[in-house]
Scaffold this motif. Sequence first.
Motif, PDB file in Angstrom:
ATOM      1  N   THR A  13       0.836  -1.203   0.000  1.00  0.00           N
ATOM      2  CA  THR A  13       0.000   0.000   0.000  1.00  0.00           C
ATOM      3  C   THR A  13       0.870   1.253   0.000  1.00  0.00           C
ATOM      4  N   ARG A  28      -5.447   3.659   3.425  1.00  0.00           N
ATOM      5  CA  ARG A  28      -5.886   2.982   4.640  1.00  0.00           C
ATOM      6  C   ARG A  28      -7.230   2.276   4.476  1.00  0.00           C
ATOM      7  N   GLU A  79      -7.038  -1.510   4.113  1.00  0.00           N
ATOM      8  CA  GLU A  79      -6.860  -2.290   5.347  1.00  0.00           C
ATOM      9  C   GLU A  79      -8.164  -2.363   6.130  1.00  0.00           C
ATOM     10  N   ASP A  80      -8.878  -1.264   6.171  1.00  0.00           N
ATOM     11  CA  ASP A  80     -10.151  -1.254   6.899  1.00  0.00           C
ATOM     12  C   ASP A  80     -11.159  -2.199   6.247  1.00  0.00           C
ATOM     13  N   ASP A 117     -10.965  -5.897   7.337  1.00  0.00           N
ATOM     14  CA  ASP A 117     -10.931  -5.997   8.795  1.00  0.00           C
ATOM     15  C   ASP A 117     -12.377  -5.986   9.282  1.00  0.00           C
ATOM     16  N   SER A 163      -1.552  -9.275   5.038  1.00  0.00           N
ATOM     17  CA  SER A 163      -0.395  -8.539   5.561  1.00  0.00           C
ATOM     18  C   SER A 163      -0.098  -7.370   4.636  1.00  0.00           C
ATOM     19  N   TYR A 164       0.499  -6.346   5.199  1.00  0.00           N
ATOM     20  CA  TYR A 164       0.673  -5.085   4.465  1.00  0.00           C
ATOM     21  C   TYR A 164       2.079  -4.538   4.632  1.00  0.00           C
TER      22      TYR A 164
END
Length: 274
Positions: A55, A60, A63-64, A67, A98-99
């Motif tokens: 990323t 962001r 990722e949200d 999740d 994973s990021y």
Amino acid sequence: MISKCLFPAAGYGTRFLPATKAMPKEMMPILDEPLIQYGVEEALASGMDHIAIVTGRNKRAIEDHFDINFELEHQINGTAKEDKLKSIRNLIKKCTFSYTRQMEMKGLGHAILTGETLIGAEPFGVILADDLCVGEPEPVMSQMVRLFDQQPACIIAIEEVPMSEVHKYGVIDAEDLGNGVYKVNDMVEKPSIEDAPGNLAIIGRYILLPEIFDVLRSTELGKSGELQITDALNTLAKQGKVLALKFNGKRFDCGSVSGFVDATNYFFEKLKNN
Ligand code: G1P
């Protein structure tokens, strides 16, 4: 077994400005699912449940998305709307995410090299989420995994494009081995019509051997002053380690407005007919 799939997702998405000014291009929806979710579904359907995402700043939301949103879950718990979360809940349950962040935009090769820390020393898939692929009958990445199982090599997905469009793609020179499989001899990133070795264009699906990381490290900057995965793969092609697969299915260039609209229409028709 290939269990990891890398998603380079740090790019600015400039072709879609102003929509992508504050929102990642990977989160643009086709119907009600963001582009990257289609990619993760394809990876999972191809046996890859370790999802590694490169990323960048302003990303962001990705990722949200992968999740749990406790407040939302609490609100719609037990209501009919819960059904709308089924597909994403399934991915969250079955995959690990994973990021890592790419701090400077230095090309697709640089993005893939940035992902090394998430991949390690094993073969892995790469999916560019804005190339939305519909495999017929099986997902495109899964078709590539089957080829890899028979012939372990770097594998790239290709399709024929009009000569007037070769400047948008990596283009290969290859020997036809039959059944849609080609042995790649040479690759050029975004050539002019005159310099293109043909019209077989690379699509955003790759299976890469881990040695690509060392090759990337010693590859010079190429087209647009960026580290190009096409150039690194060309080094391996010269060693006979790259195959191309003309996949069965469709692909939409969702990084462009017209490809995005085509994909939307295609999936909407499919929905109506179901
Ligand atoms: C990248 C690759 C190119 C490939 C294309 C597929 O270019 O560099 O070789 O053909 O993806 O979508 P980009 O579209 O990121 O400029």
